[in-house]
Design a protein around this motif. Sequence first.
Motif, short mmCIF file in Angstrom:
data_model
loop_
_atom_site.label_atom_id
_atom_site.label_comp_id
_atom_site.label_asym_id
_atom_site.label_seq_id
_atom_site.Cartn_x
_atom_site.Cartn_y
_atom_site.Cartn_z
N THR A 178 0.83 -1.21 0.00
CA THR A 178 0.00 0.00 0.00
C THR A 178 0.86 1.25 0.00
O THR A 178 0.58 2.22 -0.71
CB THR A 178 -0.93 -0.01 1.23
OG1 THR A 178 -1.86 -1.09 1.10
CG2 THR A 178 -1.70 1.29 1.36
N LEU A 179 1.94 1.27 0.79
CA LEU A 179 2.82 2.44 0.82
C LEU A 179 3.45 2.69 -0.54
O LEU A 179 3.50 3.83 -1.02
CB LEU A 179 3.91 2.24 1.88
CG LEU A 179 4.97 3.34 1.91
CD1 LEU A 179 4.37 4.67 2.34
CD2 LEU A 179 6.13 2.97 2.83
N LEU A 180 3.95 1.64 -1.19
CA LEU A 180 4.61 1.81 -2.48
C LEU A 180 3.64 2.35 -3.54
O LEU A 180 4.02 3.20 -4.35
CB LEU A 180 5.22 0.48 -2.93
CG LEU A 180 6.40 -0.02 -2.10
CD1 LEU A 180 6.82 -1.41 -2.51
CD2 LEU A 180 7.59 0.95 -2.22
N LYS A 181 2.42 1.89 -3.52
CA LYS A 181 1.43 2.41 -4.47
C LYS A 181 1.17 3.89 -4.22
O LYS A 181 1.04 4.68 -5.15
CB LYS A 181 0.13 1.62 -4.35
CG LYS A 181 0.20 0.20 -4.88
CD LYS A 181 -1.11 -0.54 -4.65
CE LYS A 181 -1.03 -1.99 -5.10
NZ LYS A 181 -2.29 -2.73 -4.79
N GLY A 282 -5.08 5.15 -1.90
CA GLY A 282 -5.62 6.46 -2.23
C GLY A 282 -5.72 7.36 -1.02
O GLY A 282 -5.32 8.53 -1.06
N ALA A 283 -6.25 6.82 0.08
CA ALA A 283 -6.37 7.60 1.31
C ALA A 283 -5.00 7.96 1.86
O ALA A 283 -4.78 9.07 2.34
CB ALA A 283 -7.18 6.82 2.34
N LEU A 284 -4.05 7.01 1.79
CA LEU A 284 -2.70 7.28 2.27
C LEU A 284 -2.04 8.37 1.43
O LEU A 284 -1.42 9.30 1.96
CB LEU A 284 -1.87 6.00 2.24
CG LEU A 284 -0.41 6.12 2.68
CD1 LEU A 284 -0.28 6.72 4.07
CD2 LEU A 284 0.29 4.76 2.62
N ALA A 285 -2.17 8.28 0.10
CA ALA A 285 -1.58 9.28 -0.79
C ALA A 285 -2.17 10.65 -0.52
O ALA A 285 -1.44 11.66 -0.49
CB ALA A 285 -1.79 8.88 -2.25
N GLU A 286 -3.48 10.71 -0.30
CA GLU A 286 -4.13 11.99 -0.04
C GLU A 286 -3.60 12.62 1.25
O GLU A 286 -3.32 13.83 1.30
CB GLU A 286 -5.64 11.78 0.05
CG GLU A 286 -6.43 13.05 0.29
CD GLU A 286 -7.93 12.79 0.36
OE1 GLU A 286 -8.68 13.73 0.70
OE2 GLU A 286 -8.36 11.65 0.09
#
Length: 330
Positions: A178-181, A282-286
């Motif tokens: 998830t982090l890498l994405k 998506g939530a992490l990136a935001e």
Amino acid sequence: MKWHVLTPFLQSRHEAWMTEGLVRHEFNIVPAHYEHDPLRARATVGHWADFVRQTARAHRESRRHEGLLTAFPPLALTSAALKRVTFRRGPLVAWTFNLGELYGGLKQTLARQVAGAVDVFVVHSRQEVARYSAWLGLPEDRFHYVPLGRDLQAPWLDEDRERPFVLAMGSANRDWATLLKAVERLGLRTVIVTPPRTLKGLHLPPQVELLSGLSLQECRVLCQRATLNVVPIANLQTASGQVALTEAMMMGRAVVATRCPGTEDIVRDGDTGCLVPAGDPGALAEQLQALWHDAPRRARLGAAARDHVQTHLSVAAECAQMQAVLDRWA
């Protein structure tokens, strides 16, 4: 009460540990006499043989009515097994009873057969009380939540503003996929500190740097220089990532972590850090993007995080609660 202390990380009888902050009790450190690797994937047969030998030494050195204080599940379970077969009367307190996952099958069966000999399980997440209670078939009042404490260290470095980066550290139950994405989507320079085996099968984007084998001091330098510290967790059953999370908060840094057991007890979302849903790039990136471009907010979160650690997550705070646990047998 005299307690015989079994941990995998104390190699001599005179090493300092949490017990030095406790009163009205006497403590005998039973040295490990084996190498403890906190980053290993699983305990081998050889590791279990080491645990059994250390447990046997503790029993030889103690009287039947004296207490045993263990660190981590393997020593708790070997001590419980020997307590059963030797009919010891003294109490057994299992500090930091934390499993990476709740196993089924033979492992669960064996754990249930001996765990009843443990008088108190000390866990570091409120959710673990109910989950370990159900997994071991024991009443919830056998489990006691105590926040995991850290030796306080004052920060001494500022963010690296010339080459900003996202930092993620740790090995157990990390959600690297998830982090890498998330960081690939944003194009943010990212440093990951973990054994290479934990990233097996994953593609690292060109802006991601992998480091491993660093000392605690080197990790603390990176923690302070990072623009953001991230703790992505894949484990939704038991607590993971608490050390990395607390270290970053102690250094006064803004943190983003997965909402899961353990992190929910440490981070007040939006106040001392930010929590994001599990497995949601998506939530992490935001969240990363919003904080990356908001230095004043990062500073506010970091200051509140450091205050929280100093008040609630220090070794002194942990000792105060452990004192109450052990004083049942004072």
